[in-house]
Write a protein that holds these residues in place. Structure first.
Motif, PDB file in Angstrom:
ATOM      1  N   HIS A 107     -94.979  15.287 -27.135  1.00  0.00           N
ATOM      2  CA  HIS A 107     -96.120  15.194 -28.056  1.00  0.00           C
ATOM      3  C   HIS A 107     -95.829  15.763 -29.443  1.00  0.00           C
ATOM      4  N   SER A 108     -94.563  15.988 -29.759  1.00  0.00           N
ATOM      5  CA  SER A 108     -94.196  16.466 -31.088  1.00  0.00           C
ATOM      6  C   SER A 108     -93.776  15.285 -31.965  1.00  0.00           C
ATOM      7  N   PHE A 109     -93.696  15.545 -33.280  1.00  0.00           N
ATOM      8  CA  PHE A 109     -93.236  14.544 -34.240  1.00  0.00           C
ATOM      9  C   PHE A 109     -92.013  15.113 -34.964  1.00  0.00           C
ATOM     10  N   PRO A 110     -90.864  15.148 -34.283  1.00  0.00           N
ATOM     11  CA  PRO A 110     -89.687  15.807 -34.866  1.00  0.00           C
ATOM     12  C   PRO A 110     -88.985  15.015 -35.963  1.00  0.00           C
ATOM     13  N   LEU A 111     -89.335  13.750 -36.122  1.00  0.00           N
ATOM     14  CA  LEU A 111     -88.700  12.917 -37.136  1.00  0.00           C
ATOM     15  C   LEU A 111     -89.684  12.673 -38.278  1.00  0.00           C
ATOM     16  N   THR A 112     -89.155  12.581 -39.488  1.00  0.00           N
ATOM     17  CA  THR A 112     -89.993  12.437 -40.674  1.00  0.00           C
ATOM     18  C   THR A 112     -90.321  10.969 -40.912  1.00  0.00           C
ATOM     19  N   SER A 113     -91.608  10.669 -41.044  1.00  0.00           N
ATOM     20  CA  SER A 113     -92.027   9.277 -41.220  1.00  0.00           C
ATOM     21  C   SER A 113     -92.633   9.062 -42.603  1.00  0.00           C
ATOM     22  N   TYR A 114     -92.532   7.818 -43.075  1.00  0.00           N
ATOM     23  CA  TYR A 114     -93.072   7.424 -44.368  1.00  0.00           C
ATOM     24  C   TYR A 114     -93.817   6.103 -44.194  1.00  0.00           C
ATOM     25  N   VAL A 115     -95.042   6.055 -44.689  1.00  0.00           N
ATOM     26  CA  VAL A 115     -95.800   4.809 -44.689  1.00  0.00           C
ATOM     27  C   VAL A 115     -95.523   4.109 -46.015  1.00  0.00           C
ATOM     28  N   ILE A 116     -94.920   2.920 -45.932  1.00  0.00           N
ATOM     29  CA  ILE A 116     -94.516   2.171 -47.132  1.00  0.00           C
ATOM     30  C   ILE A 116     -95.092   0.766 -47.027  1.00  0.00           C
ATOM     31  N   ASN A 117     -96.041   0.466 -47.890  1.00  0.00           N
ATOM     32  CA  ASN A 117     -96.696  -0.835 -47.827  1.00  0.00           C
ATOM     33  C   ASN A 117     -96.969  -1.337 -49.245  1.00  0.00           C
ATOM     34  N   PRO A 118     -96.321  -2.449 -49.639  1.00  0.00           N
ATOM     35  CA  PRO A 118     -95.462  -3.314 -48.823  1.00  0.00           C
ATOM     36  C   PRO A 118     -94.093  -2.673 -48.575  1.00  0.00           C
ATOM     37  N   LEU A 119     -93.513  -3.043 -47.453  1.00  0.00           N
ATOM     38  CA  LEU A 119     -92.235  -2.466 -47.042  1.00  0.00           C
ATOM     39  C   LEU A 119     -91.085  -3.182 -47.737  1.00  0.00           C
ATOM     40  N   LYS A 120     -90.397  -2.461 -48.618  1.00  0.00           N
ATOM     41  CA  LYS A 120     -89.270  -3.047 -49.346  1.00  0.00           C
ATOM     42  C   LYS A 120     -88.064  -2.109 -49.270  1.00  0.00           C
ATOM     43  N   PRO A 121     -86.859  -2.677 -49.116  1.00  0.00           N
ATOM     44  CA  PRO A 121     -85.655  -1.839 -49.019  1.00  0.00           C
ATOM     45  C   PRO A 121     -85.488  -0.898 -50.204  1.00  0.00           C
ATOM     46  N   GLU A 122     -85.826  -1.363 -51.398  1.00  0.00           N
ATOM     47  CA  GLU A 122     -85.637  -0.530 -52.594  1.00  0.00           C
ATOM     48  C   GLU A 122     -86.483   0.746 -52.534  1.00  0.00           C
ATOM     49  N   LYS A 123     -87.672   0.647 -51.938  1.00  0.00           N
ATOM     50  CA  LYS A 123     -88.530   1.823 -51.831  1.00  0.00           C
ATOM     51  C   LYS A 123     -87.924   2.862 -50.887  1.00  0.00           C
ATOM     52  N   ILE A 124     -87.288   2.382 -49.816  1.00  0.00           N
ATOM     53  CA  ILE A 124     -86.658   3.300 -48.874  1.00  0.00           C
ATOM     54  C   ILE A 124     -85.459   3.976 -49.525  1.00  0.00           C
ATOM     55  N   VAL A 125     -84.685   3.226 -50.292  1.00  0.00           N
ATOM     56  CA  VAL A 125     -83.549   3.819 -51.007  1.00  0.00           C
ATOM     57  C   VAL A 125     -84.047   4.901 -51.965  1.00  0.00           C
ATOM     58  N   GLU A 126     -85.184   4.670 -52.626  1.00  0.00           N
ATOM     59  CA  GLU A 126     -85.738   5.680 -53.534  1.00  0.00           C
ATOM     60  C   GLU A 126     -86.100   6.954 -52.782  1.00  0.00           C
ATOM     61  N   ILE A 127     -86.633   6.810 -51.577  1.00  0.00           N
ATOM     62  CA  ILE A 127     -86.967   7.986 -50.757  1.00  0.00           C
ATOM     63  C   ILE A 127     -85.693   8.748 -50.388  1.00  0.00           C
TER      64      ILE A 127
END
Length: 228
Positions: free
Chosen positions: A162-182
């Motif tokens: 019940h833990s959340f050990p991994l870091t999540s990001y809500v990205i909408n719309p989902l684009k590769p460039e946005k993930i690279v920026e993160i």
């Protein structure tokens, strides 16, 4: 899927429990003595039949990562997605506790590589169970950074404890460039002996892979990639 599979080519088990853990996601626990045939390590996957292969010659199969394996009781946990675009939608909504389940080809092509000092765990919600299992299996001495990307927060679910050990990001719309920026803003550079597990959308994975490999500060030793 090819109808030439013979009964001896696959294994069977029983669904012990089924629970909805996110809007379009179910957690099932399967018990099977056939699991005892595998020298399990984190990263194993199984091909699960989405119908009874004894009666249905149009055998559709989905590949799913072990979320956990309990060798004493021969039980394994899996996450099945049931959104309208997923081929398992009808099957997972119809099966329940006590039903038989059939699987084959226990695969170890993307198991845990323990040789790194630093790990990047990157993926979408379909990869979440797999990355949770990898993360739990890593020694506490390993440095771990993570990035789970999703368009909707309601698709995320916690680990088995019940833990959340991994870091999540809500990205909408989902684009590769946005993930690279993160990654540019949050992932540490100058990490040594880094191993990357990149499990998710292939277009996004290749974009991230190219960025990491073109940036020598990350010192990437190995990138493992897969799409579920």
């Amino acid at each position: 899927m090819n109808g030439q599979t013979q009964p001896h080519d696959f294994f069977s088990g029983m669904i012990l429990s089924k629970n909805k853990i996110a809007e379009n996601t179910f957690h099932i626990r399967i018990q099977s003595r056939d699991f005892s045939q595998i020298p399990y390590v984190a990263g194993y996957t199984a091909e699960i039949f989405l119908s009874d292969p004894y009666y249905n010659l149009q055998r559709e199969i989905g590949e799913y990562a072990f979320w956990n394996y309990e060798p004493v009781y021969h039980t394994a946990d899996f996450v099945i997605h049931a959104n309208p675009l997923d081929k398992a939608e009808k099957w997972i909504k119809e099966v329940g506790e006590g039903d038989s389940v059939f699987f084959r080809k226990l695969s170890d092509d993307l198991i845990l590589d323990e040789s790194g000092s630093h790990y990047f765990l990157i993926g979408d919600v379909k990869a979440l169970a797999y990355l949770y299992e990898i993360n739990r299996a890593l020694a506490v001495s390993k440095k771990v950074d993570s990035l789970i990307y999703t368009e909707r927060e309601e698709d995320l679910f916690s680990d088995l404890d019940h833990s959340f050990p991994l870091t999540s990001y809500v990205i909408n719309p989902l684009k590769p460039e946005k993930i690279v920026e993160i990654i540019k803003g949050n992932f540490p550079e100058s990490s040594k002996n880094t191993i990357v597990y990149m499990v998710g959308n292939s277009e996004i994975s290749f974009c991230i892979s190219n960025y990491l490999q073109d940036n020598p500060a990350f010192e990437i030793r190995k990138i493992y990639m897969k799409e579920f």
